[in-house]
Scaffold this active site. Sequence first.
Site, short mmCIF file in Angstrom:
data_model
loop_
_atom_site.label_atom_id
_atom_site.label_comp_id
_atom_site.label_asym_id
_atom_site.label_seq_id
_atom_site.Cartn_x
_atom_site.Cartn_y
_atom_site.Cartn_z
N ARG A 172 0.80 -1.07 0.05
CA ARG A 172 -0.15 -0.06 -0.01
C ARG A 172 0.79 1.20 -0.06
O ARG A 172 0.54 2.22 -0.57
CB ARG A 172 -0.72 -0.08 1.40
N ASP A 212 -6.28 7.33 10.60
CA ASP A 212 -7.26 6.99 9.80
C ASP A 212 -7.39 5.52 9.76
O ASP A 212 -6.54 4.73 8.92
CB ASP A 212 -6.97 7.40 8.21
N CYS A 265 -14.38 4.99 8.02
CA CYS A 265 -15.34 5.31 7.20
C CYS A 265 -16.52 4.13 7.80
O CYS A 265 -16.91 3.29 6.88
CB CYS A 265 -14.99 4.88 5.59
#
Length: 340
Positions: A172, A212, A265
């Site tokens: 990533r 996050d 999220c």
Amino acid sequence: MDWRRVLEEIRVGRVGVEASMLASRYGYRSYMVERYLRILGYNETIKLLESFEKPVKPAIRCNHLRIDCEKLVDRLENLGFKLERISWSIHGYRVVEEPPSPTIGSTHEYLKGYYYVYRDAAPLIPPLLMVEPGEHEEIFDACAAPGGKATHLAQLMDDQGLVIANDIALYRLAALISHVVRMGFRSIVVTWNDLRLLPNRVKKRFTKILVDAPCSAEGTIMIDKSRKTKTTQEDLARIVAREIELLDAGIKLLDEGGIVVYVTCSIAPEENEYVVSKVIEMNDNVVVIKPRKRLFDWDHGLDAYNGMEFHWSVRNCIRIWPHKHGMIGMTICVIEKTKK
Ligand SMILES: C[S@@+](CC[C@H](N)C(=O)[O-])C[C@H]1O[C@@H](n2cnc3c(N)ncnc32)[C@H](O)[C@@H]1O
């Protein structure tokens, strides 16, 4: 943090008939619908479930350091895209119409680094709460890949601040590095670490940290329908236990007077108000504060849910609900370590 202990605290026990019927009609795990009913009541739950059936529009962030944003809009509109300014974001546009080709992620303009593509506008919010355009600060982005928020932070600081973009997943980080190079940022330093180990490994402390967290992504069901059934209650407890460890590490890396912005999220209170309340219990002098600006009419955090009473300050968290705000579900909490 032992996930089995978390499970005991967060488990949704009895699922009512209404929840079972709605879960089977919309194709969800019934504990999720039971949770929506308990938080929102019947009518609003239907609105939420219906909003998860509708697609969201992608968004772009114009890289004003590389191109004049009006010129970018003209160039993309000449290719057949239709863009709408996002009123609360200085460089954000919703892509309201797309031509059959190219896709928004394969234009020459994209490859030249003139913009970043998001599946939805909500990820534009957290960086806007961390820095004012033109401020030059040092920010630790602890779970940064693939780099949407790290590059946004660097851009808001005109590439003159410092963003330390960290992640645990090397593949990533490769995506993050390609965005940094494509968009031409020089103020982003990339590091490869497990956030949970850093408080004991480094002496440095920060005044601004973004966590996050890797989450259930329950707010993104309109983009990925598999999220309706993917996460069992046991999976959720494991995710929550990891979120507690990550946020706790973020808090431990903070200087007095500094802030951690915690983002998921997910609309699950277990992953948000519960996690933040636990971490507040585990640390002295830590409290959720009101964000320094209100970009639009978002909702506040929950005080209680499923027999759990949350810390009084989590009411200051921001909740983005798909059925109210027309975006993916997201929760954002600005947590301050107060001076002793
Ligand atoms: C929601 S994504 C971050 C998205 C990113 N902030 C952005 O805006 O593009 C969560 C990230 O956390 C990373 N992660 C998971 N566990 C971690 C850990 N222990 N330490 C650091 N990063 C971790 C994952 O690899 C993943 O890239």
